[in-house]
Design a protein around this motif. Structure first.
Motif, mmCIF file in Angstrom:
data_model
loop_
_atom_site.group_PDB
_atom_site.id
_atom_site.type_symbol
_atom_site.label_atom_id
_atom_site.label_comp_id
_atom_site.label_asym_id
_atom_site.label_seq_id
_atom_site.Cartn_x
_atom_site.Cartn_y
_atom_site.Cartn_z
ATOM 1 N N LEU A 10 13.025 -11.434 30.063
ATOM 2 C CA LEU A 10 12.313 -10.581 29.109
ATOM 3 C C LEU A 10 13.060 -9.263 28.921
ATOM 4 O O LEU A 10 13.942 -8.925 29.705
ATOM 5 N N LEU A 11 12.694 -8.543 27.857
ATOM 6 C CA LEU A 11 13.165 -7.174 27.631
ATOM 7 C C LEU A 11 11.942 -6.263 27.627
ATOM 8 O O LEU A 11 10.985 -6.508 26.880
ATOM 9 N N LEU A 12 11.965 -5.232 28.463
ATOM 10 C CA LEU A 12 10.898 -4.229 28.463
ATOM 11 C C LEU A 12 11.460 -2.928 29.015
ATOM 12 O O LEU A 12 12.443 -2.945 29.773
ATOM 13 N N GLY A 13 10.829 -1.812 28.663
ATOM 14 C CA GLY A 13 11.216 -0.521 29.227
ATOM 15 C C GLY A 13 9.979 0.281 29.549
ATOM 16 O O GLY A 13 8.874 -0.077 29.119
ATOM 17 N N ALA A 14 10.162 1.356 30.318
ATOM 18 C CA ALA A 14 9.007 2.194 30.657
ATOM 19 C C ALA A 14 9.451 3.618 30.946
ATOM 20 O O ALA A 14 10.584 3.842 31.396
ATOM 21 N N VAL A 15 8.553 4.553 30.683
ATOM 22 C CA VAL A 15 8.728 5.932 31.138
ATOM 23 C C VAL A 15 7.516 6.260 31.994
ATOM 24 O O VAL A 15 6.381 5.960 31.603
ATOM 25 N N VAL A 16 7.756 6.833 33.175
ATOM 26 C CA VAL A 16 6.667 7.219 34.076
ATOM 27 C C VAL A 16 6.712 8.731 34.249
ATOM 28 O O VAL A 16 7.793 9.299 34.479
ATOM 29 N N VAL A 17 5.558 9.384 34.094
ATOM 30 C CA VAL A 17 5.483 10.855 34.193
ATOM 31 C C VAL A 17 4.228 11.249 34.962
ATOM 32 O O VAL A 17 3.354 10.413 35.228
ATOM 33 N N ARG A 18 4.139 12.545 35.278
ATOM 34 C CA ARG A 18 2.922 13.076 35.913
ATOM 35 C C ARG A 18 2.113 13.920 34.925
ATOM 36 O O ARG A 18 0.903 13.997 35.026
ATOM 37 N N ASP A 19 2.815 14.544 33.989
ATOM 38 C CA ASP A 19 2.166 15.499 33.091
ATOM 39 C C ASP A 19 1.371 14.786 31.977
ATOM 40 O O ASP A 19 1.891 13.911 31.288
ATOM 41 N N ASP A 20 0.112 15.201 31.780
ATOM 42 C CA ASP A 20 -0.766 14.525 30.809
ATOM 43 C C ASP A 20 -0.262 14.664 29.374
ATOM 44 O O ASP A 20 -0.282 13.711 28.605
ATOM 45 N N SER A 21 0.172 15.874 28.986
ATOM 46 C CA SER A 21 0.518 16.043 27.573
ATOM 47 C C SER A 21 1.879 15.393 27.255
ATOM 48 O O SER A 21 2.079 14.860 26.163
#
Ligand code: PLP
Length: 364
Positions: free
Chosen positions: A207-218
């Motif tokens: 499969l192809l997938l990507g992600a961004v993980v953050v802590r900040d809500d905005s």
């Protein structure tokens, strides 16, 4: 799950449906573009149940508060790039993943960003670039890959992330190579972690997938809006497969890394190998082979246990000469071969590599 549990245990439980009678153990595949109005989902480019389950798992295993899943790692990278103010300063590794580097150079050449490339291992150069960044357009962005693809340079993450924070720069760490099994940049002060979920996290080259993980809500909200507007929504089927692959991430990395450490040691003594790049951990090795590009490509094609193909992080070991790609950086030696070590038996991997090396004529 209880944060006192070890990471290896949490990766098995993350993102599962609630433990109530008759609830399925795994998040179901929900193939829907649209949802009855009045709830939180509405339309699958905005939110969908299967991608939400994957997002919840990724946020947990990367020590973040929010994850946003995109249709590929490049789509995830472009969502972040799209949020950089016009003319904003970007400090990035000179040898980074080809697609990201070409994008950064394109944006720079049309003056959308002001790119400064540095060797990410050179902490003083990174700190100096951060200090001298022109922030008149807005906060600078520090774009780090560590280890880098494919030169395997390692950044001093605590030092450069700390400095970025003090100078008000936004830091992004592409954690595709290290995986959260080995490195969790948000815990070290990064603002965003980028993943090509295509690679080790899903782990099966399907499969192809990507992600961004953050802590900040905005920041999370802005990144989700980028997915809606750029149209880079993931498929429910792929999200299901990624969750399924994710469960074994800890043992796949342990196994591949143990083999990679052994192979790196043996390769260093191989007469066909002029240089081994291996940071001492992880599943990727880069070697420089004593042979012409044609001979090295033929060698890769001769391998039987190793598969001659691009990409990395799957259960099957992959071998490839990186400069066969026309857009690959000229900083990468023409004879550099990237090895992605999978979960096969290490002796079979070694025997096969030795057999393949023997096909190179010894006239060099
Ligand atoms: C593969 C890769 C990407 C791009 O991800 P895709 O899923 O192929 O779009 C980004 N960064 C790194 C380090 C990669 O290896």
């Amino acid at each position: 799950m209880d944060e006192s549990r070890t990471w290896d245990t949490r990766v098995v439980a993350a993102g599962r449906p609630p433990r109530i009678p008759d609830s399925p153990l795994n998040a179901p595949i929900v193939p829907a573009s649209s949802f009855y109005a009045g709830g939180e989902l509405e339309y699958a480019r905005e939110n969908a149940p299967t991608s939400q389950a994957l997002e919840s798992a990724l946020a947990e295993i990367e020590s973040g508060s929010h994850a946003i899943v995109y249709s590929s790692g490049m789509a995830a990278a472009n969502a972040i790039l799209d949020l950089i103010p016009h003319g904003g300063a970007v400090i990035a590794s000179s040898a980074t993943y080809t697609g990201v580097r070409v994008r950064l150079e394109e944006l720079h050449s049309r003056r959308a960003i002001n790119l400064k490339q540095v060797m990410i291992e050179d902490t003083d150069a990174v700190l100096a670039a951060l200090q001298s960044a022109d922030t008149s357009a807005g906060p600078a962005t520090l774009w780090i890959e560590s280890p880098t693809n494919p030169l395997l340079e390692v950044a001093d993450l605590p030092a450069v992330l700390d400095q970025a924070k003090r100078l008000g720069a936004r830091s992004v760490v592409d954690n595709t190579f290290a995986t959260p099994a080995r490195q969790r940049p948000l815990e070290l002060g990064a603002d965003a972690v980028l993943h090509s979920v295509t690679k080790s996290i899903s782990g099966h080259s399907d499969l192809l997938l990507g992600a961004v993980v953050v802590r900040d809500d905005s920041f999370a909200e802005d990144l989700r809006t980028r997915r809606v507007l750029l149209g880079a929504a993931p498929s429910a089927f792929d999200c299901f497969l990624a969750l399924r692959g994710l469960r074994t991430l800890a043992i796949r990395v342990d196994r591949g890394e143990a083999s990679a450490q052994e192979l790196a040691r043996r390769l260093a003594g191989s007469p066909r190998v002029t240089r081994v790049r291996y940071p001492g951990w992880g599943t990727i090795i880069a070697i420089e082979v004593d042979g012409s590009p044609e001979e090295i490509d033929a060698m890769c094609a001769r391998a039987e246990v190793w598969t001659y193909a691009t990409s990395l992080g799957g259960v099957e070991s992959l071998i490839e000469r990186r400069r066969r790609w026309p857009l690959e950086s000229t900083n990468v030696p023409v004879n550099l071969v990237r090895l992605s070590v999978g979960i096969e038996n290490v002796e079979d991997l070694w025997d096969d590599l030795s057999m393949a090396f023997a096909t190179i004529p010894s006239t060099h």
